[in-house]
Design a protein around this motif. Structure first.
Motif, PDB file in Angstrom:
ATOM      1  N   LEU A  12       0.801  -1.217   0.000  1.00 16.71           N
ATOM      2  CA  LEU A  12       0.000   0.000   0.000  1.00 16.71           C
ATOM      3  C   LEU A  12       0.836   1.270   0.000  1.00 16.71           C
ATOM      4  O   LEU A  12       0.288   2.380  -0.053  1.00 16.71           O
ATOM      5  N   GLU A  13       2.163   1.139   0.043  1.00 16.78           N
ATOM      6  CA  GLU A  13       3.020   2.315  -0.050  1.00 16.78           C
ATOM      7  C   GLU A  13       3.104   2.848  -1.476  1.00 16.78           C
ATOM      8  O   GLU A  13       3.588   3.965  -1.682  1.00 16.78           O
ATOM      9  N   ASP A  14       2.650   2.071  -2.435  1.00 15.15           N
ATOM     10  CA  ASP A  14       2.654   2.524  -3.823  1.00 15.15           C
ATOM     11  C   ASP A  14       1.907   3.852  -3.929  1.00 15.15           C
ATOM     12  O   ASP A  14       0.804   3.991  -3.397  1.00 15.15           O
ATOM     13  N   PRO A  15       2.484   4.866  -4.611  1.00 19.39           N
ATOM     14  CA  PRO A  15       1.818   6.171  -4.714  1.00 19.39           C
ATOM     15  C   PRO A  15       0.433   6.105  -5.335  1.00 19.39           C
ATOM     16  O   PRO A  15      -0.399   6.982  -5.099  1.00 19.39           O
ATOM     17  N   GLY A  16       0.148   5.055  -6.124  1.00 15.31           N
ATOM     18  CA  GLY A  16      -1.177   4.916  -6.695  1.00 15.31           C
ATOM     19  C   GLY A  16      -2.206   4.393  -5.712  1.00 15.31           C
ATOM     20  O   GLY A  16      -3.412   4.513  -5.949  1.00 15.31           O
ATOM     21  N   ASP A 161       4.264   8.065  10.205  1.00 16.25           N
ATOM     22  CA  ASP A 161       4.984   7.882   8.944  1.00 16.25           C
ATOM     23  C   ASP A 161       4.988   6.396   8.602  1.00 16.25           C
ATOM     24  O   ASP A 161       5.710   5.612   9.220  1.00 16.25           O
ATOM     25  N   LEU A 162       4.189   6.019   7.601  1.00 11.04           N
ATOM     26  CA  LEU A 162       4.088   4.629   7.149  1.00 11.04           C
ATOM     27  C   LEU A 162       4.657   4.467   5.751  1.00 11.04           C
ATOM     28  O   LEU A 162       4.232   3.603   4.992  1.00 11.04           O
ATOM     29  N   LEU A 163       5.662   5.288   5.428  1.00  9.67           N
ATOM     30  CA  LEU A 163       6.276   5.270   4.101  1.00  9.67           C
ATOM     31  C   LEU A 163       7.786   5.128   4.234  1.00  9.67           C
ATOM     32  O   LEU A 163       8.438   5.925   4.924  1.00  9.67           O
ATOM     33  N   ARG A 164       8.339   4.141   3.534  1.00  7.14           N
ATOM     34  CA  ARG A 164       9.791   3.963   3.562  1.00  7.14           C
ATOM     35  C   ARG A 164      10.504   4.946   2.648  1.00  7.14           C
ATOM     36  O   ARG A 164      11.652   5.307   2.883  1.00  7.14           O
ATOM     37  N   ALA A 165       9.864   5.360   1.569  1.00  8.98           N
ATOM     38  CA  ALA A 165      10.492   6.244   0.599  1.00  8.98           C
ATOM     39  C   ALA A 165      10.352   7.702   1.025  1.00  8.98           C
ATOM     40  O   ALA A 165       9.501   8.048   1.841  1.00  8.98           O
ATOM     41  N   GLY A 166      11.209   8.557   0.455  1.00 10.05           N
ATOM     42  CA  GLY A 166      11.081   9.993   0.655  1.00 10.05           C
ATOM     43  C   GLY A 166      12.016  10.557   1.709  1.00 10.05           C
ATOM     44  O   GLY A 166      12.803   9.853   2.347  1.00 10.05           O
ATOM     45  N   GLN A 167      11.914  11.868   1.864  1.00 12.48           N
ATOM     46  CA  GLN A 167      12.759  12.598   2.799  1.00 12.48           C
ATOM     47  C   GLN A 167      12.271  12.424   4.233  1.00 12.48           C
ATOM     48  O   GLN A 167      11.060  12.344   4.471  1.00 12.48           O
TER      49      GLN A 167
END
Length: 274
Positions: A12-16, A161-167
């Motif tokens: 579910l981390e996919d931006p879509g 924060d449930l996202l591995r990608a990004g700043q």
């Protein structure tokens, strides 16, 4: 049907897909808070708005259409400053010229308010970080401005924060983040408005359920618990994720898992028949 993962579902981390999870998770959190808050408090949805692509596909907000004049034949020149090659346009084939502008991007967050004497005051702000909050651009700029405003008050700031990608984006200082969150992909951070430089941190490993976190209120009111796993489970059940995701193919996880985590996920999905 629950997610096959014990906590955050990396598919579910996919931006879509994350925007749908973001909206459903915010709604689930508000519902849970509403049932747990003392009578003199309430949870309210608010939204932040900025103009720009914000890391997503943008549809026109305003369309300006102009039809090229059609004559017996006309020439269209390609290139800057009138230079370039000339193309003969046959009658009736002149294009419509389309001009678009970026549309407003809206992102919801939660405010916990105290009510007294017919008035309300904001006690805490709860944010679920989105991909646009963690990518350079207007979405991140808008989020950081809001974060700065809240940290300059006595309001509490709760960030998930449930996202591995990004700043790195939560209010946690970078040195502490590198030391405490090493190899931990997700976390919740509570910046206390009543205690300067106080951060209550909840590291969230991929292989464990989301935690229950303490939500501070005003000084004379005990904190309440927010069960993040229960909120996530409800959001997952209410969404399209079980039907949408090809859990047999880890190649659809964005960003990719490490080799060790991918092997663990493959065994987990096989065991659970996903």
């Amino acid at each position: 049907m629950p997610s096959p993962f014990p906590g955050m579902d990396p598919f579910l981390e996919d931006p879509g897909q994350f925007p749908a999870l973001h909206g459903l998770l915010i709604a689930s959190i508000v519902s849970q808070l509403q049932r747990s808050l003392p009578p003199e408090y309430l949870a309210s949805l608010d939204e932040r708005v900025w103009i720009g692509p914000g890391g997503r596909n943008v549809e026109p907000d305003t369309n300006v259409l102009r039809r090229e004049p059609a004559g017996p034949a006309s020439f269209a020149e390609n290139g800057a400053g009138g230079g370039g090659t000339a193309t003969l346009l046959a009658p009736g084939t002149a294009p419509l010229i389309l001009t678009t502008t970026d549309d407003p991007h809206r992102e919801k967050f939660v405010e916990i308010r105290a009510r007294a004497d017919g008035e309300e005051r904001v006690v805490a702000v709860l944010e679920v970080l989105s991909p646009s909050n963690k990518a350079r651009g207007p979405g991140r700029d808008s989020y950081l401005a809001k974060q700065h405003d809240v940290l300059g008050t006595r309001q509490h700031l709760i960030e998930l924060d449930l996202l591995r990608a990004g700043q790195p984006t939560t209010a946690l200082p970078d040195d502490d983040r590198a030391r405490v969150l090493r190899d931990v992909p997700y976390h919740a951070c509570v910046a206390r408005g009543d205690i300067p430089n106080r951060y209550e941190l909840y590291p969230i490993p991929l292989r464990e359920p989301l935690p229950r976190i303490s939500i501070p209120l005003e000084r004379d009111t005990p904190p309440i618990a927010l069960d993040l796993q229960a909120a996530f489970d409800r959001a997952y059940d209410d969404g399209p994720f079980a039907r949408r995701n090809p859990y047999g193919d880890l190649g659809h996880v964005t960003p990719p898992l490490s080799a060790e985590d991918a092997a663990w996920a493959a065994d987990l999905l096989k065991t659970r028949g996903a």
